[in-house]
Design a protein around this motif. Structure first.
Motif, PDB file in Angstrom:
ATOM      1  N   VAL A  87       0.856  -1.176   0.000  1.00  0.00           N
ATOM      2  CA  VAL A  87       0.000   0.000   0.000  1.00  0.00           C
ATOM      3  C   VAL A  87       0.897   1.232   0.000  1.00  0.00           C
ATOM      4  CG1 VAL A  87      -1.770   1.253   1.292  1.00  0.00           C
ATOM      5  CG2 VAL A  87      -1.784  -1.238   1.278  1.00  0.00           C
ATOM      6  N   ASN A  88       0.588   2.205  -0.844  1.00  0.00           N
ATOM      7  CA  ASN A  88       1.350   3.448  -1.011  1.00  0.00           C
ATOM      8  C   ASN A  88       2.709   3.235  -1.664  1.00  0.00           C
ATOM      9  OD1 ASN A  88      -0.679   5.022   0.081  1.00  0.00           O
ATOM     10  ND2 ASN A  88       0.143   4.905   2.149  1.00  0.00           N
ATOM     11  N   ARG A 134      -4.660  -1.598   4.442  1.00  0.00           N
ATOM     12  CA  ARG A 134      -4.738  -0.139   4.609  1.00  0.00           C
ATOM     13  C   ARG A 134      -5.523   0.218   5.867  1.00  0.00           C
ATOM     14  NH1 ARG A 134      -7.813   3.981   4.149  1.00  0.00           N
ATOM     15  NH2 ARG A 134      -9.631   2.828   3.471  1.00  0.00           N
TER      16      ARG A 134
END
Length: 198
Positions: A87-88, A134
């Protein structure tokens, strides 16, 4: 029982579970004996000379040929086809707590298990696992709250009836199966039912 003498007569250490004292050890561990023979140790009075072992006589003019996929860190260099990328990834410092890995379904770790059936579509399942990571790791929500959100507040959502309209199937695919509006825009009811009805 084999007697092994190390090349260094002062060696006091171990190889596997075999302990050397002043460069000498005794063992019947076949793996350690084989290792020591290949490494130039004296085993029962005999030493294999590593220099006498056959050498590869290949063509050194050939260039390196890549076999398989080269290693790449998806947190640093994400690609569109990555399955379950962090994530990211590519958006934040890959060594910061803002980049987290969703891992695979039901792996032991800090994220709760994503509820419901595992999708046949890796992209849909990847999106659900990523959303779970997340919520749990970045939003710091409690595990029960994460699983409730991922399971539509604990309710199993049934797909529309087989004879429901294409619009109903499109809405279901977008709201509950992770499809995008663009993906389902031109699909017919039977195609939607086949892809998202399981």
């Amino acid at each position: 029982m084999a007697t092994i003498k190390a090349p260094n007569g002062d060696y006091n250490g171990s190889i596997g579970d075999v302990v050397f004292t002043d460069g000498v050890a005794e063992t019947d561990n076949k793996a350690v004996i084989a290792y020591c023979r290949g490494a130039g140790y004296e085993v029962d009075g005999a030493t294999d000379n590593p220099a006498a072992l056959p050498r590869w006589e290949g063509d050194s003019s050939k260039t390196h040929e890549q076999v398989g996929t080269p290693l790449r860190d998806a947190a640093v260099d994400p690609k569109p086809g990555d399955f379950l990328p962090p994530v990211n990834a590519g958006q934040a410092d890959p060594h910061s707590p803002d980049v987290v890995s969703p891992e695979i379904h039901a792996s032991p770790g800090p994220t709760p298990i994503v509820p419901g059936p595992v999708s046949d579509d890796p992209e849909v399942q990847g999106e659900r696992e990523t959303e779970g990571a997340r919520l749990a790791l970045l939003e710091q929500l409690p595990a029960q709250e994460v699983t409730d959100q991922l399971a539509d507040n604990g309710k199993q959502v049934e797909p529309p009836a087989g004879n429901a309209s294409a619009d109903e199937w499109r809405a279901y695919a977008v709201e509950h199966r992770g499809a995008t509006e663009d993906e389902v825009a031109g699909m017919k009811r039977d195609d939607l039912r086949e892809k998202y009805g399981n």
